[in-house]
Design an enzyme around this catalytic site. Structure first.
Site, short mmCIF file in Angstrom:
data_model
loop_
_atom_site.label_atom_id
_atom_site.label_comp_id
_atom_site.label_asym_id
_atom_site.label_seq_id
_atom_site.Cartn_x
_atom_site.Cartn_y
_atom_site.Cartn_z
N LEU A 4 13.30 -45.29 45.92
CA LEU A 4 13.44 -43.76 45.72
C LEU A 4 13.26 -42.90 44.64
O LEU A 4 13.16 -43.80 44.01
CB LEU A 4 14.28 -43.13 47.21
CG LEU A 4 14.58 -44.77 48.02
CD1 LEU A 4 16.02 -43.63 48.42
CD2 LEU A 4 13.17 -44.13 49.15
N PRO A 5 12.46 -41.82 45.39
CA PRO A 5 11.50 -41.41 43.66
C PRO A 5 12.95 -40.42 43.31
O PRO A 5 12.59 -40.26 41.55
CB PRO A 5 10.92 -39.84 44.81
CG PRO A 5 10.36 -40.05 45.37
CD PRO A 5 11.38 -42.21 46.27
N THR A 35 14.94 -44.92 39.95
CA THR A 35 15.91 -44.45 39.38
C THR A 35 16.65 -43.05 38.60
O THR A 35 16.14 -41.93 39.54
CB THR A 35 14.38 -44.10 37.47
OG1 THR A 35 14.13 -45.49 37.50
CG2 THR A 35 14.61 -43.73 36.52
N LYS A 110 17.93 -48.16 31.76
CA LYS A 110 16.06 -47.68 32.59
C LYS A 110 15.68 -46.00 31.97
O LYS A 110 14.37 -46.07 31.73
CB LYS A 110 15.86 -47.81 34.21
CG LYS A 110 14.64 -46.99 34.83
CD LYS A 110 13.14 -48.18 34.58
CE LYS A 110 12.37 -47.45 34.92
NZ LYS A 110 12.26 -47.76 36.60
N LYS A 185 10.06 -36.73 35.42
CA LYS A 185 11.29 -36.76 36.44
C LYS A 185 11.90 -37.43 35.45
O LYS A 185 13.78 -36.94 35.26
CB LYS A 185 11.11 -36.60 37.74
CG LYS A 185 12.64 -36.76 38.30
CD LYS A 185 13.34 -38.95 38.36
CE LYS A 185 12.70 -39.52 38.79
NZ LYS A 185 13.09 -41.09 38.89
#
Length: 235
Positions: A4-5, A35, A110, A185
């Site tokens: 998911l975002p 992430t 990440k 983001k």
């Protein structure tokens, strides 16, 4: 498996009366490939364990191309036993599976990877834009860079200049890739983590400013390699 975002979306799916935490069978392994910030991941892992569930944070690298080819790299935080149990799933989707440490370590890896990637993409785009302005063929310049010290993934596998490589976003109008908004983001998450860790990220701050500019310029939904387009067209 969730991907998911942002943190709020992950919490929305996992927590609450209709969420996975309240409805999954005991012993279920939850794999979150989003992430998000490592602290939230660690908090969610604790909640999962309290409900008899298992959880791995497993963000990926490799982009749309890697996903289509099944060659993604998974950066995993959690327990080895849970990773072993889920190994067939990871091998079906990727070619590299790295246990980075306990819960949250996958997210840390990440964020650090994408921090480096954003900086490299900007550097590669600046070099190619300069070469083009000076009259050099970008394909020839890329070839030189890829056999020299400027070589990186952004130059040899995901070249940002249209016409240099096939099958990358730059060859299709910077569509079908990793949005500038998502890179912004991720850079924000890295900078937040840097503040709590008391470390200065001057190039990270510069990259964040650049991707903020791209998003504010109406390029939020273009691939992050479109930084070349922005630099090359800027007067």
């Amino acid at each position: 498996i969730t991907m998911l975002p942002a943190t709020k979306h992950v919490r929305g799916v996992l927590e609450g009366p209709d969420g996975i935490f309240e409805n999954a069978k005991e012993g279920t392994i939850i794999i979150d490939s989003s992430t998000i910030d490592p602290t939230s991941t660690m908090e969610l892992n604790v909640i999962a364990q309290s409900k008899g569930l298992k959880m791995l944070d497993a963000p990926v690298s490799g982009g749309v191309t890697g996903a289509a080819a099944g060659t993604l790299t998974f950066m995993i935080g959690g327990k080895q036993a849970d990773l072993d149990a889920a190994a067939p799933l990871f091998s079906a989707m990727g070619s590299n599976t790295n246990l980075c440490g306990d819960a949250g370590a996958g997210e840390t890896a990440k964020l650090c990877n994408n921090l480096a990637l954003a900086i490299q993409m900007i550097g590669t785009s600046e070099a190619l834009a300069l070469g083009v302005k000076l009259g050099m063929d970008p394909s020839k310049l890329s070839s030189v860079m890829n056999t020299s010290t400027g070589r990186c993934w952004s130059s040899d596998s995901y070249n940002p200049c249209p016409g240099v490589m096939e099958g990358v976003p730059a060859s299709r109008g910077y569509t079908g890739g990793f949005f500038n908004a998502l890179m912004l983001k991720d850079l924000g998450l890295a900078l937040d983590a840097a503040k709590t860790s008391n470390i200065d990220l001057p190039l990270g701050n510069g990259a964040h400013d650049m991707y903020s500019t791209l998003c504010e310029s109406g390029m939020a939904d273009k691939d992050f390699s479109s930084v070349f387009e922005y630099l090359n067209n800027k007067k």
